[in-house]
Scaffold this active site. Sequence first.
Site, short mmCIF file in Angstrom:
data_model
loop_
_atom_site.label_atom_id
_atom_site.label_comp_id
_atom_site.label_asym_id
_atom_site.label_seq_id
_atom_site.Cartn_x
_atom_site.Cartn_y
_atom_site.Cartn_z
N ALA A 16 0.83 -1.21 0.00
CA ALA A 16 0.00 0.00 0.00
C ALA A 16 0.86 1.26 0.00
O ALA A 16 0.60 2.20 -0.76
CB ALA A 16 -0.94 -0.01 1.20
N LYS A 79 -3.31 -15.08 -14.06
CA LYS A 79 -4.57 -15.46 -13.43
C LYS A 79 -5.72 -15.10 -14.36
O LYS A 79 -5.95 -13.92 -14.64
CB LYS A 79 -4.74 -14.73 -12.09
CG LYS A 79 -6.12 -14.94 -11.47
CD LYS A 79 -6.38 -13.97 -10.35
CE LYS A 79 -7.84 -14.03 -9.92
NZ LYS A 79 -8.18 -13.02 -8.91
N LEU A 349 -4.96 -1.69 4.14
CA LEU A 349 -5.54 -2.33 5.33
C LEU A 349 -5.89 -1.32 6.41
O LEU A 349 -6.74 -1.59 7.26
CB LEU A 349 -4.56 -3.36 5.90
CG LEU A 349 -4.12 -4.49 4.95
CD1 LEU A 349 -3.17 -5.43 5.67
CD2 LEU A 349 -5.32 -5.26 4.42
N TYR A 454 -14.75 -0.85 -21.19
CA TYR A 454 -14.69 -1.30 -19.80
C TYR A 454 -13.26 -1.32 -19.27
O TYR A 454 -12.89 -0.54 -18.40
CB TYR A 454 -15.31 -2.69 -19.69
CG TYR A 454 -15.44 -3.17 -18.27
CD1 TYR A 454 -16.28 -2.52 -17.38
CD2 TYR A 454 -14.71 -4.27 -17.81
CE1 TYR A 454 -16.41 -2.96 -16.07
CE2 TYR A 454 -14.83 -4.71 -16.51
CZ TYR A 454 -15.68 -4.06 -15.64
OH TYR A 454 -15.80 -4.49 -14.35
N PHE A 465 -17.97 -2.42 -11.10
CA PHE A 465 -16.87 -3.37 -10.95
C PHE A 465 -17.34 -4.82 -11.05
O PHE A 465 -16.74 -5.64 -11.72
CB PHE A 465 -16.15 -3.13 -9.62
CG PHE A 465 -14.84 -3.84 -9.55
CD1 PHE A 465 -13.80 -3.49 -10.39
CD2 PHE A 465 -14.65 -4.87 -8.65
CE1 PHE A 465 -12.59 -4.15 -10.34
CE2 PHE A 465 -13.44 -5.53 -8.59
CZ PHE A 465 -12.40 -5.17 -9.43
#
Length: 531
Positions: A16, A79, A349, A454, A465
């Site tokens: 982050a 992925k 987080l 998109y 989303f």
Amino acid sequence: MDNRIKTVVILGGGTAGWMTAAYLGKALQNTVKIVVLEAPTIPRIGVGEATVPNLQRAFFDYLGIPEEEWMRECNASYKMAVKFINWRTPGEGSPDPRTLDDGHTDTFHHPFGLLPSADQIPLSHYWAAKRLQGETDENFDEACFADTAIMNAKKAPRFLDMRRATNYAWHFDASKVAAFLRNFAVTKQAVEHVEDEMTEVLTDERGFITALRTKSGRILQGDLFVDCSGFRGLLINKAMEEPFIDMSDHLLCNSAVATAVPHDDEKNGVEPYTSSIAMEAGWTWKIPMLGRFGSGHVYSDHFATQDEATLAFSKLWGLDPDNTEFNHVRFRVGRNRRAWVRNCVSVGLASCFVEPLESSGIYFIYAAIHMLAKHFPDKTFDKVLVDRFNREIEEMFDDTRDFLQAHYYFSPRVDTPFWRANKELKLADSIKDKVETYRAGLPVNLPVTDEGTYYGNFEAEFRNFWTNGSYYCIFAGLGLMPRNPLPALAYKPQSIAEAELLFADVKRKGDTLVESLPSTYDLLRQLHGAS
């Protein structure tokens, strides 16, 4: 009077912190000093990380970093989907799918490919009509996405010459991504890296942060402070005293046990997808990378102790629990009431968290950074900018929370107290409305069939989303079907004929790509220069 922000101080490194530093360095065009305060002794959370497709377009392309460059540095793999295993049948955790009553295996995919349409009606609705009328027993993901055939064959989403064959995201080592971006931000964007520990937050009479004091005695002054301190929320929750809204009344899982598992790629191949394996008190992720896979059992400690979860996880992969190094994490589920308070913005987080069932964690980071750059303030911190940013983050999070809860709520599993408890939780009105829309045969959210509109437009994707295809993948995959076909289809025989051609094209494309694409293992070996 010059009200421009002169210095941004980011508390915390990790994924982050360094994504924020790198992105703001580009977005603010080196007009603002950026400082990252990172405690070298704080361990980083994460064993394998999965993402969604817009990571390259919305983040790395923006920074001018080629895909192959960061993939090589971060042990990344491809992925194409999340594959759900045993989410409908009772039993203990197993990577091997059980068999449903209809003879199909208990698996379904949530791929990234977009649905084609006939007469502006997505192919999902033609499939539902055929299924409800007994004209096909083919599963939704198999009938409507060529990607499913590619994944079943463990083929890659790109050719050996690196031409793209279909949409995909990535798996990677999160600590290596943080290190890669740290080097990029420090060497290419002149971000200042301070390795020290924060000991005190200094504020003025308005409650605005003026500086951070460190263990070595340094005073790091700034105008805007970004909290990337993780679950501790040292600035947003401690200094700003902003409450964290616990959402364990929507999602029960609050703990994880994780490790890296060695894998014989040459013998077994590399899967181009994340697996989500249902367990008795939660689920387990499997994130393949070269030579190993990252895996973690996400569970609720109300239904399994740490020892019980570790034993179930060890049994799943044949691990010796006494001789395996595990990473145990307890996490808070929910979000801050406001992600931005006064001159403190929380990202990652420190801002919000849901379990990684749909790989949303990294997306939450760069979506927040994108919105921060869009709403970037001056020293007056206009309330409209702050409020609109907070509304964007709130809606983004709550939409994903509801989507994840639907996975559990609509699973037919009731074989353990954990699965039964999920049926007793309250659904938000927004997801109830989506379910009723789906059950009535209508598209859920905006149907998306144009990849350029998109995937090429972050704002469009941000507001839509979880697409119609996403909801169909999950609802149909769990066995929840519309009550009736879309009534309008009864008046569209030509459109139905056109849809049949599209179904045939999906199968033909899948067969062709299975024959012509390299294995994921071979492409990764080429990419990473493995011998």
